[in-house]
Structure formats: C-alpha cells, structure tokens
Design a protein around this motif. Structure first.
Motif, mmCIF file in Angstrom:
data_model
loop_
_atom_site.group_PDB
_atom_site.id
_atom_site.type_symbol
_atom_site.label_atom_id
_atom_site.label_comp_id
_atom_site.label_asym_id
_atom_site.label_seq_id
_atom_site.Cartn_x
_atom_site.Cartn_y
_atom_site.Cartn_z
ATOM 1 N N ASP A 7 1.078 -1.261 0.148
ATOM 2 C CA ASP A 7 -0.016 0.090 -0.044
ATOM 3 C C ASP A 7 0.887 1.251 -0.138
ATOM 4 O OD1 ASP A 7 -2.320 -1.752 -0.010
ATOM 5 O OD2 ASP A 7 -2.466 -1.600 2.157
ATOM 6 N N TYR A 10 2.274 1.867 -3.381
ATOM 7 C CA TYR A 10 1.302 2.242 -4.398
ATOM 8 C C TYR A 10 0.937 3.584 -4.062
ATOM 9 C CZ TYR A 10 -3.311 2.896 -6.333
ATOM 10 O OH TYR A 10 -4.663 3.316 -7.023
ATOM 11 N N PHE A 11 0.750 4.180 -2.926
ATOM 12 C CA PHE A 11 0.522 5.488 -2.513
ATOM 13 C C PHE A 11 1.998 6.490 -2.955
ATOM 14 C CE2 PHE A 11 1.287 9.155 0.679
ATOM 15 C CZ PHE A 11 0.102 9.864 0.318
ATOM 16 N N LEU A 14 1.472 6.876 -6.898
ATOM 17 C CA LEU A 14 0.333 7.705 -7.391
ATOM 18 C C LEU A 14 0.926 9.203 -7.002
ATOM 19 C CD1 LEU A 14 -2.758 6.131 -5.805
ATOM 20 C CD2 LEU A 14 -2.185 6.280 -8.054
ATOM 21 N N SER A 207 -5.162 5.489 1.880
ATOM 22 C CA SER A 207 -5.215 6.782 1.788
ATOM 23 C C SER A 207 -4.603 7.338 0.510
ATOM 24 C CB SER A 207 -4.736 7.786 2.869
ATOM 25 O OG SER A 207 -4.734 9.042 2.557
ATOM 26 N N GLU A 208 -5.252 7.766 -0.497
ATOM 27 C CA GLU A 208 -4.709 8.456 -1.621
ATOM 28 C C GLU A 208 -4.927 9.858 -1.470
ATOM 29 O OE1 GLU A 208 -6.488 6.241 -4.959
ATOM 30 O OE2 GLU A 208 -6.394 4.315 -3.867
ATOM 31 N N ASP A 209 -3.737 10.672 -1.728
ATOM 32 C CA ASP A 209 -3.744 12.142 -1.724
ATOM 33 C C ASP A 209 -3.342 12.701 -2.874
ATOM 34 O OD1 ASP A 209 -3.592 14.752 -0.952
ATOM 35 O OD2 ASP A 209 -2.833 14.685 0.907
ATOM 36 N N TYR A 210 -4.241 13.312 -3.421
ATOM 37 C CA TYR A 210 -3.810 13.795 -4.900
ATOM 38 C C TYR A 210 -3.945 15.425 -4.851
ATOM 39 C CZ TYR A 210 -5.429 9.391 -6.215
ATOM 40 O OH TYR A 210 -5.426 7.992 -6.547
#
Length: 326
Positions: A7, A10-11, A14, A207-210
């Motif tokens: 994870d 992956y973060f 991204l 958690s995905e922060d864009y």
C-alpha cells in the motif's frame, strides 16, 4: 506486513506519477467518435507485468480512472458508474464509457506502468464526427436558450480568512458500512477533480492524496478531512465528499469562501441591523405598554374620586373640597 508495504508503494507511485518520465509514447493521436459505449483503446504493445493504469484528461490532467491489480479501481465522480476497464489481456488498460455527453469530448491520456520495461502512454482524441441535426441548427438560429447549467446547493458553507488555517470535514450520517470515500474539489466555474480517496483494502486503511494544496486525512471510519494551511483565494470553491456504502451512495457538499483580513460579512452586517431593529422595537413596545397602563390607572383613579364625591352628603362634600384644596 507485506500488505502495508504494498500500500505504501502504491501511494508513493500515485504521488509521483505525474512527474515520471515517459519511456515510450505513441506519438500519433488516435481519434475516436463520440458515441454511446465508445471504447478508448490502451493496449500496451509488449509483454510484462502491469502495475498501474491511469487515465486523465489533458491538458489539465484531471483524473478519470485508475486501475491497480491489487488495490482495485478509483474513479472521478463524473465518471463513476460510467467507465469500465475492459482488461481483455493482462496488458490491456482500455476503457469503455457509457451515458456519454458532449462534455466527454476532448483528449484523454492513458498511462500504463509496467515491469520491467517501464511506462507506456497513448493519447486519444474524442470528437463529435457527426453533423449537428438540422433541428438543433434551426433552434440555434432562432435564439433558443441553451440548457441551464446545474445549480449545486451546498450542504455546509464555510468562511476562511486568507492566510489562516481551516479544516474541511466530511462525515457520513448513516449507520451503513462505508467501503470508500472520495473527496473532490470544483474551483469556481471549473470541473470536478479528485483530491483524495479513502478506502479499506484487506482490512487496512488506504489513503490516496492527490491534493496539491493541504493534506487529506482519512479516519478509520472512512470519514475524510482536508486540512488547508495558509488559505489563499484559489482555495475557494465547492468541495464534495462521496461515500460508497452498502446502503447506496451519500454525497455531502461544502462551499468554502475565502475573504481577506478586515472583511466584514454582509450577512453579519444585516444580522446586526436586524438585531438592533428588533431590540429597538421591543424597547418601544415596552415603553408604550407601560405608558398605557399608567394612563389607565390614572383614569380609573380619577373616576373613583368623582364617584366618591357624588356620594357624599352636602356637609361632607364641603369638607371633601376643603381637603382637596389643601
């Protein structure tokens, strides 16, 4: 432990995906007709292991959809339920889009991250290749009004002073199970864009922060927050939180208005005016009520004296007059 490391990897991917140098790119832009169920092909030409597929709209790089073999799918709100990854082969990142509108016209960029050869990208131009219907042209000529744009009513309105800090919070209000929460932002007169995703993957919080402004915070309950430090004017606009649950989809919209130091809200000014007017009205009402009560008492007292004077005998009436003169 392996799931946590996966994870985390992956973060990181991204976040740095927009800055990765493209190793191979198909220079020719493919044109696709705008139609229901249109397919945007993105088939990597070599063999390997596919680690990530990302679709964006260019030139603004607004996200459309993301596919990860282990972590699953993520969609922008305007494409949720409309985009499907075909996955005909292990290296296929193609998608199909349904319920199309003219807002889907534009250029799409597909980025396929592979191992060991690296990334491969392709750009696709979606165009309306059909001539407009004659009825539409005639209506345009006679000046028929265009459809009114959707009016979005905010559930919560926040006001932030420029250069201060503020936290935008979205909490789901039902008792259902939340599988994923998504935070989007729409600056004034622009399109929605994803700035954060919170979800549970194999029991772990992902958690995905864009966001390029502030920090997206995911809670264990999948409630989501956006903490902005040193608020600027460009932070103003609409923020939307979408919760995917077993009871359906729940949406909450927040309107953030950014003001400068020393700003005095018109609503606060009007509230002060109304409060002052109401207080003045109450004071005047109390004054007139007190005045009326006193006048009524004086009138009753005067009438009682007159009645008492009439009932007196002549001798007592003389004494009454002398008493009044004293």
């Amino acid at each position: 432990m392996d799931a946590v490391q996966k994870d985390h990897w992956y973060f990181v991917v991204l976040i740095f995906l927009p800055f990765l140098k493209v190793a191979v790119q198909q220079n020719e832009v493919v044109t696709v007709r705008l139609e229901e169920g249109m397919v945007l092909d993105c088939l990597c030409p070599w063999e390997g292991n596919l680690s990530l597929v990302s679709w964006t709209r260019i030139p603004d790089k607004n996200p459309v959809a993301i596919f990860h073999p282990d972590l699953g799918l993520a969609f922008s709100h305007q494409y949720l339920g409309r985009v499907e990854f075909l996955k005909t082969t292990p290296m296929d990142g193609s998608i199909s889009i349904r319920n199309v509108t003219h807002q889907d016209i534009g250029t799409y960029s597909c980025s396929v991250q592979t191992f060991p050869r690296g990334p491969w990208t392709r750009n696709i131009q979606v165009e309306d290749l059909d001539e407009p219907p004659k009825e539409s042209q005639e209506e345009h000529e006679v000046g028929v009004d265009s459809p009114t744009p959707e009016v979005i009513v905010a559930d919560v309105e926040l006001v932030a002073v420029q250069n201060n800090n503020i936290t935008i919070t979205c909490n789901h209000t039902h008792n259902g199970t939340v599988y994923q929460s998504m935070l989007e932002r729409m600056p004034y007169h622009q399109l929605w864009s994803i700035i954060g995703v919170c979800k549970q993957v194999e029991g772990d919080l992902v958690s995905e922060d864009y966001s390029d402004r502030g920090q997206v915070i995911c809670e264990d309950s999948l409630d989501v927050q956006l903490h902005l430090t040193g608020v600027v004017q460009d932070d103003g606009g609409l923020y939307r939180c979408t919760f995917n649950t077993d009871l359906g989809m729940q949406t909450s919209t927040v309107l953030l208005t950014v003001v400068t130091q020393g700003w005095f809200s018109l609503s606060i000014y009007m509230m002060c005016i109304y409060t002052l007017a109401g207080t003045t009205g109450i004071i005047l009402f109390a004054f007139f009520l007190t005045f009326a009560i006193r006048q009524n008492r004086r009138r009753k007292k005067k009438n009682w004296r007159e009645e008492y004077r009439v009932k007196l005998q002549p001798a007592q009436r003389q004494k009454w007059r002398q008493w009044q003169r004293q």
